[in-house]
Design a protein around this motif. Structure first.
Motif, mmCIF file in Angstrom:
data_model
loop_
_atom_site.group_PDB
_atom_site.id
_atom_site.type_symbol
_atom_site.label_atom_id
_atom_site.label_comp_id
_atom_site.label_asym_id
_atom_site.label_seq_id
_atom_site.Cartn_x
_atom_site.Cartn_y
_atom_site.Cartn_z
ATOM 1 N N ALA A 77 2.402 -15.055 -10.594
ATOM 2 C CA ALA A 77 1.587 -14.902 -9.383
ATOM 3 C C ALA A 77 1.364 -13.418 -9.152
ATOM 4 C CB ALA A 77 2.272 -15.526 -8.170
ATOM 5 N N ASP A 78 0.289 -13.098 -8.441
ATOM 6 C CA ASP A 78 0.080 -11.728 -7.981
ATOM 7 C C ASP A 78 0.789 -11.569 -6.647
ATOM 8 O OD1 ASP A 78 -1.461 -10.923 -10.132
ATOM 9 O OD2 ASP A 78 -3.338 -11.575 -9.202
ATOM 10 N N VAL A 79 1.583 -10.507 -6.518
ATOM 11 C CA VAL A 79 2.349 -10.288 -5.291
ATOM 12 C C VAL A 79 1.943 -8.947 -4.682
ATOM 13 C CG1 VAL A 79 4.274 -11.647 -6.177
ATOM 14 C CG2 VAL A 79 4.297 -9.171 -6.456
ATOM 15 N N PRO A 80 2.025 -8.833 -3.353
ATOM 16 C CA PRO A 80 1.651 -7.571 -2.714
ATOM 17 C C PRO A 80 2.690 -6.482 -2.954
ATOM 18 C CG PRO A 80 2.475 -9.124 -1.095
ATOM 19 C CD PRO A 80 2.385 -9.868 -2.386
ATOM 20 N N VAL A 81 2.249 -5.243 -2.840
ATOM 21 C CA VAL A 81 3.137 -4.077 -2.856
ATOM 22 C C VAL A 81 2.959 -3.391 -1.506
ATOM 23 C CG1 VAL A 81 3.683 -1.862 -3.919
ATOM 24 C CG2 VAL A 81 2.964 -3.803 -5.343
ATOM 25 N N TYR A 82 4.034 -3.288 -0.743
ATOM 26 C CA TYR A 82 3.961 -2.780 0.626
ATOM 27 C C TYR A 82 4.567 -1.383 0.705
ATOM 28 C CZ TYR A 82 3.811 -3.213 5.730
ATOM 29 O OH TYR A 82 3.523 -3.046 7.068
ATOM 30 N N ALA A 83 3.834 -0.462 1.319
ATOM 31 C CA ALA A 83 4.337 0.894 1.549
ATOM 32 C C ALA A 83 4.865 0.963 2.981
ATOM 33 C CB ALA A 83 3.236 1.922 1.337
ATOM 34 N N ILE A 84 6.179 0.990 3.136
ATOM 35 C CA ILE A 84 6.772 0.966 4.475
ATOM 36 C C ILE A 84 6.413 2.219 5.253
ATOM 37 C CG2 ILE A 84 8.976 1.027 5.713
ATOM 38 C CD1 ILE A 84 10.072 -0.934 3.699
ATOM 39 N N ASN A 85 6.332 3.365 4.578
ATOM 40 C CA ASN A 85 6.006 4.599 5.293
ATOM 41 C C ASN A 85 4.549 4.639 5.759
ATOM 42 O OD1 ASN A 85 5.040 4.805 2.677
ATOM 43 N ND2 ASN A 85 5.480 6.979 2.492
ATOM 44 N N GLU A 86 3.716 3.731 5.218
ATOM 45 C CA GLU A 86 2.317 3.635 5.640
ATOM 46 C C GLU A 86 2.053 2.378 6.466
ATOM 47 O OE1 GLU A 86 -0.596 4.258 2.552
ATOM 48 O OE2 GLU A 86 0.846 5.398 1.343
ATOM 49 N N ASP A 87 3.042 1.492 6.550
ATOM 50 C CA ASP A 87 2.918 0.235 7.301
ATOM 51 C C ASP A 87 1.756 -0.617 6.802
ATOM 52 O OD1 ASP A 87 5.066 0.970 8.868
ATOM 53 O OD2 ASP A 87 3.834 1.793 10.480
ATOM 54 N N ARG A 88 1.611 -0.727 5.475
ATOM 55 C CA ARG A 88 0.520 -1.561 4.960
ATOM 56 C C ARG A 88 0.748 -1.903 3.491
ATOM 57 N NH1 ARG A 88 -3.673 1.125 2.116
ATOM 58 N NH2 ARG A 88 -3.244 3.337 1.797
#
Length: 202
Positions: A77-88
């Protein structure tokens, strides 16, 4: 389509070492923290005028379950990559199980989806990692400072708040179906799950 593999769910307080324990299993690890909502999402919960990132409502449980379902049925599956320091979410990445009969989904909100995954026949086991609160506080602060997730003063205040909330977090997670356990016990149980002929799903 029947699931071709199952997953274990590893919850626990922020900074308790879930990612480390998950990697120690030697199984593919899906990071559920990548399913946080974007910082501009109007559905985000707020407390005292600030986004409450400790609330399960700040997390996209529906998408997490759908991705886990695709992994269990198709092995990829394709999964998201989240940047916590950017909140997105900043991108997506492919996640593949190869021939693994089991994978670990870990994150502070893992327990929130235990029942839904049980209903879908995807659940092999669910655990809430329990460590001494002081050790969790220091581990979390060191991690967040090293990763520059927020400013030092923000991280320290957050750390104290989470330290006080930790017993309530574990009570919620166990109430949702996760078994509170130390790291060694979790590793032992997960090792038993991916041996041939492991016990039926709980």
């Amino acid at each position: 389509m029947e699931p071709r593999t199952e997953s274990s769910y590893l919850a626990g307080p922020s900074g308790s070492g879930k990612s480390y324990v998950a990697r120690q299993t030697g199984l593919p690890v899906l990071c559920l923290d990548d399913f946080y909502k974007n910082g501009d999402d109007p559905s985000l919960p707020r407390r005292d005028g600030q986004i409450n990132w400790e609330s399960p409502a700040s997390w996209d449980a529906e998408t997490a379950v759908e991705v886990i379902t695709r992994l269990a049925r198709h092995g990829r599956a394709d999964v998201p990559v989240y940047a916590i320091n950017e909140d997105r979410r900043v991108t997506t990445r492919p996640f593949e199980l190869a021939d693994s009969p089991l994978f670990v989904a870990e994150g502070i909100f893992a327990a929130e989806i235990v029942e839904e995954c049980r209903v879908r026949g995807l659940l092999a086991g669910a655990y809430a990692l329990r460590r001494p609160r002081g050790a969790t506080f220091l581990r979390r602060l060191a991690r967040d400072l090293a990763e520059q997730r927020k400013g030092p003063h923000v991280l320290l205040r957050r750390g104290v708040t989470l330290l006080r909330a930790e017993p309530a977090v574990l009570r919620r997670q166990t109430g949702l179906g996760a078994e509170a356990a130390r790291a060694r016990e979790i590793l032992r149980q997960v090792a038993g799950l991916h041996r041939p002929g492991h016990p039926p799903t709980r």
